[in-house]
Design an enzyme around this catalytic site. Structure first.
Site, PDB file in Angstrom:
ATOM      1  N   CYS A  58       0.843  -1.209   0.000  1.00  0.00           N
ATOM      2  CA  CYS A  58       0.000   0.000   0.000  1.00  0.00           C
ATOM      3  C   CYS A  58       0.875   1.254   0.000  1.00  0.00           C
ATOM      4  O   CYS A  58       1.496   1.595   1.015  1.00  0.00           O
ATOM      5  CB  CYS A  58      -0.916  -0.034   1.225  1.00  0.00           C
TER       6      CYS A  58
ATOM      7  N   CYS B 276      -0.060   4.012   2.494  1.00  0.00           N
ATOM      8  CA  CYS B 276       0.308   3.613   3.853  1.00  0.00           C
ATOM      9  C   CYS B 276       1.736   4.038   4.168  1.00  0.00           C
ATOM     10  O   CYS B 276       2.054   4.415   5.306  1.00  0.00           O
ATOM     11  CB  CYS B 276       0.183   2.097   4.026  1.00  0.00           C
TER      12      CYS B 276
END
Length: 326
Positions: free
Chosen positions: A79, A82
């Site tokens: 991700c 993230c």
């Protein structure tokens, strides 16, 4: 992915008066029991960020939430947003000095927890307070918004549940109950300057914070923490002392006034109205030319820095800016 509402309204819904009182009572009982068993000692700053899995969720999150708000960062290695958000949360966990605990959960390794929280996408950030879970935001978010949310979380946790957080001992051994460490933690080349900037911000000394960040950038122009901090501090300095009603009235009554639109966009961003701020300046770019257009474009790029390059609202606004320019 668009961040959810970060107004903390979910806390009010989740913690209705009766439920809040019951949770507060349970939290007080749990803290008393922990004290009888010798718990509740000082922790190391390194202990404010922990990795949690399904097996340890009850002890590491639910039980700990009776003494400190636990912020949960659901993330995954693949991700990309993230990778931008998680370091900010980790830094703020240390900066908030024990007022909340950050629990990091890898969704790939903990699918059950992801399902239990009803997560549809990551990054997703929740909090658990006195055993009660509440959503904070999903998707990328700017640090200004994150700080506002954490401030509200800390306030709610203290006022509703009596959770004042953990005592942090900077000399404590990580996970070791407060014993002094024999070796100093490694310090980066600009840590002292960055810490000075944060202290200045906390004290309301925006000029001092700006200078501290500039000192870092003089030697390390690409330092991301200093770049972000400088953009935020300069924004706060620009709006300091402004009369919001007058600024918005000027912007509404003078659509051709570049400075009025720029100032209103600053206020929009500080107030959390990110898309309004971007949209206002992009529209102004479309109806101006020459030096006026360049001034608006430069301010818009500065606001992009405040929010973060990977934020989807910034990505969308960059595309809209390109259409307005070309």
């Amino acid at each position: 992915m668009q961040p959810r509402n970060m107004s903390m309204s979910g806390v009010v819904d989740l913690a209705a008066v009766k439920a809040a009182q019951e949770a507060k009572t349970k939290a007080e009982q749990a803290r008393a029991e922990a004290a009888r068993q010798g718990g509740g000692g000082a922790v190391s700053p390194a202990d404010l960020v922990i990795d949690v899995d399904e097996a340890g969720f009850e002890s590491d999150v639910l039980q700990r939430s009776t003494e400190v708000p636990v912020v949960i960062d659901f993330w995954a290695e693949w991700c990309e947003p993230c990778k931008q958000l998680s370091p900010v949360l980790e830094r703020l966990a240390v900066e908030y000095d024990g007022r909340f605990l950050l629990a990091k959960i890898d969704v790939d390794a903990n699918q059950m927890l992801m399902q239990q929280f009803g997560i549809q996408g990551i990054p997703a950030v929740f909090a658990v307070v006195a055993g009660q879970a509440l959503p904070l935001f999903q998707g990328a978010a700017g640090e200004t918004q994150i700080r506002q949310t954490l401030d509200q979380l800390v306030q709610v946790a203290e006022e509703r549940f009596g959770l004042t957080g953990l005592t942090v001992d900077p000399d404590a051994v990580p996970g070791g109950g407060g014993a002094a460490s024999g070796a100093e933690a490694p310090v980066g080349p600009y840590d002292a300057l960055l810490e000075a900037a944060v202290r200045a911000l906390d004290a309301g000394d925006l000029g001092g914070a700006i200078q501290a960040y500039k000192n870092v950038l003089t030697d390390d122009p690409g330092n991301p923490e200093a770049q972000l901090g400088l953009a935020q501090a300069e924004l706060l300095q620009r709006v300091e002392g402004l009369d919001p009603q007058r600024v918005r009235a000027d912007a509404a009554g003078k659509p051709q006034d570049v400075e009025a639109q720029i100032t209103a966009a600053d206020l929009d961003l500080v107030g959390g109205h990110v898309e309004d701020a971007f949209g206002r300046l992009i529209e102004t770019v479309g109806r101006t030319a020459g030096d006026d257009r360049e001034a608006v474009r430069v301010r818009l790029l500065e606001l992009f820095e405040v929010v973060g390059a990977e934020d989807p609202r910034v990505i969308a606004a960059r595309r809209a800016l390109a259409r307005a320019l070309f």
